[in-house]
Write a protein that holds these residues in place. Structure first.
Motif, PDB file in Angstrom:
ATOM      1  N   ASP A  75       0.817  -1.220   0.000  1.00 47.81           N
ATOM      2  CA  ASP A  75       0.000   0.000   0.000  1.00 47.81           C
ATOM      3  C   ASP A  75       0.851   1.271   0.000  1.00 47.81           C
ATOM      4  O   ASP A  75       0.360   2.358   0.254  1.00 47.81           O
ATOM      5  N   ASP A  76       2.149   1.134  -0.296  1.00 50.86           N
ATOM      6  CA  ASP A  76       3.019   2.310  -0.437  1.00 50.86           C
ATOM      7  C   ASP A  76       3.034   2.735  -1.903  1.00 50.86           C
ATOM      8  O   ASP A  76       3.222   1.914  -2.793  1.00 50.86           O
ATOM      9  N   THR A  77       2.860   4.012  -2.119  1.00 49.26           N
ATOM     10  CA  THR A  77       2.841   4.535  -3.483  1.00 49.26           C
ATOM     11  C   THR A  77       3.769   5.725  -3.587  1.00 49.26           C
ATOM     12  O   THR A  77       3.731   6.623  -2.748  1.00 49.26           O
ATOM     13  N   GLY A  78       4.613   5.715  -4.605  1.00 42.70           N
ATOM     14  CA  GLY A  78       5.488   6.836  -4.893  1.00 42.70           C
ATOM     15  C   GLY A  78       5.147   7.395  -6.258  1.00 42.70           C
ATOM     16  O   GLY A  78       4.783   6.662  -7.170  1.00 42.70           O
ATOM     17  N   LEU A  79       5.259   8.695  -6.377  1.00 42.44           N
ATOM     18  CA  LEU A  79       4.953   9.373  -7.636  1.00 42.44           C
ATOM     19  C   LEU A  79       6.172  10.190  -8.018  1.00 42.44           C
ATOM     20  O   LEU A  79       6.697  10.937  -7.193  1.00 42.44           O
ATOM     21  N   LEU A  80       6.640  10.051  -9.244  1.00 37.52           N
ATOM     22  CA  LEU A  80       7.880  10.670  -9.679  1.00 37.52           C
ATOM     23  C   LEU A  80       7.674  11.424 -10.983  1.00 37.52           C
ATOM     24  O   LEU A  80       7.089  10.895 -11.927  1.00 37.52           O
ATOM     25  N   ALA A  81       8.173  12.661 -11.025  1.00 35.78           N
ATOM     26  CA  ALA A  81       8.197  13.445 -12.260  1.00 35.78           C
ATOM     27  C   ALA A  81       9.637  13.887 -12.475  1.00 35.78           C
ATOM     28  O   ALA A  81      10.305  14.331 -11.547  1.00 35.78           O
ATOM     29  N   VAL A  82      10.122  13.751 -13.699  1.00 36.29           N
ATOM     30  CA  VAL A  82      11.494  14.126 -14.026  1.00 36.29           C
ATOM     31  C   VAL A  82      11.459  15.221 -15.084  1.00 36.29           C
ATOM     32  O   VAL A  82      10.845  15.047 -16.146  1.00 36.29           O
ATOM     33  N   HIS A  83      12.118  16.339 -14.752  1.00 33.02           N
ATOM     34  CA  HIS A  83      12.202  17.434 -15.712  1.00 33.02           C
ATOM     35  C   HIS A  83      13.331  18.359 -15.291  1.00 33.02           C
ATOM     36  O   HIS A  83      13.612  18.492 -14.105  1.00 33.02           O
ATOM     37  N   THR A  84      13.983  18.999 -16.256  1.00 38.43           N
ATOM     38  CA  THR A  84      15.058  19.936 -15.925  1.00 38.43           C
ATOM     39  C   THR A  84      14.534  21.213 -15.275  1.00 38.43           C
ATOM     40  O   THR A  84      15.243  21.859 -14.530  1.00 38.43           O
ATOM     41  N   ASP A  85      13.281  21.550 -15.554  1.00 34.41           N
ATOM     42  CA  ASP A  85      12.658  22.734 -14.965  1.00 34.41           C
ATOM     43  C   ASP A  85      11.815  22.294 -13.765  1.00 34.41           C
ATOM     44  O   ASP A  85      10.829  21.564 -13.922  1.00 34.41           O
ATOM     45  N   PRO A  86      12.168  22.735 -12.538  1.00 37.65           N
ATOM     46  CA  PRO A  86      11.425  22.295 -11.358  1.00 37.65           C
ATOM     47  C   PRO A  86       9.954  22.712 -11.366  1.00 37.65           C
ATOM     48  O   PRO A  86       9.116  22.018 -10.810  1.00 37.65           O
ATOM     49  N   ILE A  87       9.632  23.815 -12.020  1.00 31.00           N
ATOM     50  CA  ILE A  87       8.239  24.260 -12.095  1.00 31.00           C
ATOM     51  C   ILE A  87       7.423  23.277 -12.926  1.00 31.00           C
ATOM     52  O   ILE A  87       6.314  22.891 -12.549  1.00 31.00           O
ATOM     53  N   VAL A  88       7.979  22.841 -14.043  1.00 34.06           N
ATOM     54  CA  VAL A  88       7.289  21.873 -14.900  1.00 34.06           C
ATOM     55  C   VAL A  88       7.140  20.538 -14.165  1.00 34.06           C
ATOM     56  O   VAL A  88       6.073  19.907 -14.215  1.00 34.06           O
ATOM     57  N   ALA A  89       8.177  20.107 -13.460  1.00 41.72           N
ATOM     58  CA  ALA A  89       8.106  18.851 -12.699  1.00 41.72           C
ATOM     59  C   ALA A  89       6.969  18.921 -11.683  1.00 41.72           C
ATOM     60  O   ALA A  89       6.187  17.971 -11.544  1.00 41.72           O
ATOM     61  N   SER A  90       6.853  20.034 -10.969  1.00 42.04           N
ATOM     62  CA  SER A  90       5.767  20.189  -9.983  1.00 42.04           C
ATOM     63  C   SER A  90       4.403  20.226 -10.656  1.00 42.04           C
ATOM     64  O   SER A  90       3.437  19.667 -10.131  1.00 42.04           O
ATOM     65  N   GLN A  91       4.308  20.868 -11.803  1.00 42.09           N
ATOM     66  CA  GLN A  91       3.033  20.903 -12.523  1.00 42.09           C
ATOM     67  C   GLN A  91       2.616  19.487 -12.941  1.00 42.09           C
ATOM     68  O   GLN A  91       1.438  19.135 -12.856  1.00 42.09           O
ATOM     69  N   GLN A  92       3.591  18.684 -13.383  1.00 39.52           N
ATOM     70  CA  GLN A  92       3.293  17.314 -13.776  1.00 39.52           C
ATOM     71  C   GLN A  92       2.835  16.485 -12.563  1.00 39.52           C
ATOM     72  O   GLN A  92       1.880  15.704 -12.664  1.00 39.52           O
ATOM     73  N   LEU A  93       3.527  16.669 -11.439  1.00 42.56           N
ATOM     74  CA  LEU A  93       3.110  15.979 -10.211  1.00 42.56           C
ATOM     75  C   LEU A  93       1.710  16.408  -9.799  1.00 42.56           C
ATOM     76  O   LEU A  93       0.870  15.572  -9.455  1.00 42.56           O
ATOM     77  N   GLN A  94       1.457  17.715  -9.801  1.00 41.63           N
ATOM     78  CA  GLN A  94       0.159  18.228  -9.367  1.00 41.63           C
ATOM     79  C   GLN A  94      -0.956  17.710 -10.260  1.00 41.63           C
ATOM     80  O   GLN A  94      -2.031  17.341  -9.775  1.00 41.63           O
TER      81      GLN A  94
END
Length: 175
Positions: A75-94
């Motif tokens: 029941d452990d879940t990890g979510l990962l977004a990889v991008h050179t731009d941290p703003i884009v990575a956060s948008q993808q996660l969100q």
């Protein structure tokens, strides 16, 4: 759970598992006193051999996106977004968190805010903007433990090695 079992399994298996999940009761013992019996209306029997199978069937349709990776174990879940731009990575996660929020709501799963962390893996000194779940910010951390391994923000193993040394020292002293 029964809906997903019915759509995933042939009728004889579904009926067998349905019987396994119905008519279960519990009572609480405190000191020498017992509560009245109550029917279990949700969930699967804890410690059941079938528990992992039920979990896999229930989460088989967990939503994914093209820009994130979802990693689950039990029941452990990890979510990962990889991008050179941290703003884009956060948008993808969100974006993925918003989709998961709707899925959790549909299937009446409660998201445990207390067990959640947001970590930016980077060798730079920039962080990803915060993300939220149910409009509550997920706490930013510099070190998380996931599946028994400590992950640090700057991609070092120092915390994990330190903890393993501590456990080994305790075992050596106990001999």
């Amino acid at each position: 759970m029964l809906y997903k079992l019915k759509t995933a399994l042939p009728d004889p298996y579904y009926l067998l598992l349905k019987k396994h999940l119905h008519s279960r009761y519990f009572q609480v013992k405190y000191s020498s006193l017992f509560s009245t019996c109550h029917e279990v209306l949700f969930g699967v029997p804890q410690g059941s051999v079938l528990g992992p199978l039920f979990y896999l069937i229930f989460t088989a349709d967990l939503p994914t996106t093209d820009h994130t990776t979802i990693a689950t174990f039990a029941d452990d879940t990890g979510l990962l977004a990889v991008h050179t731009d941290p703003i884009v990575a956060s948008q993808q996660l969100q974006n993925h968190l918003n989709i998961l929020e709707a899925w959790f709501d549909k299937w009446e799963i409660k998201f445990n805010q207390a067990k959640s962390a947001h970590l930016t893996f980077t060798i730079k000194h920039t962080l990803c903007p915060p993300v939220t779940m149910n409009n509550v910010p997920i706490p930013m951390q510099t070190d998380v433990k996931y599946l028994g391994l400590h992950r640090k923000q700057h991609l070092t193993w120092s915390t994990h090695i330190k903890e393993k040394r501590h456990h080994l020292n305790l075992k050596l002293r106990g001999m």
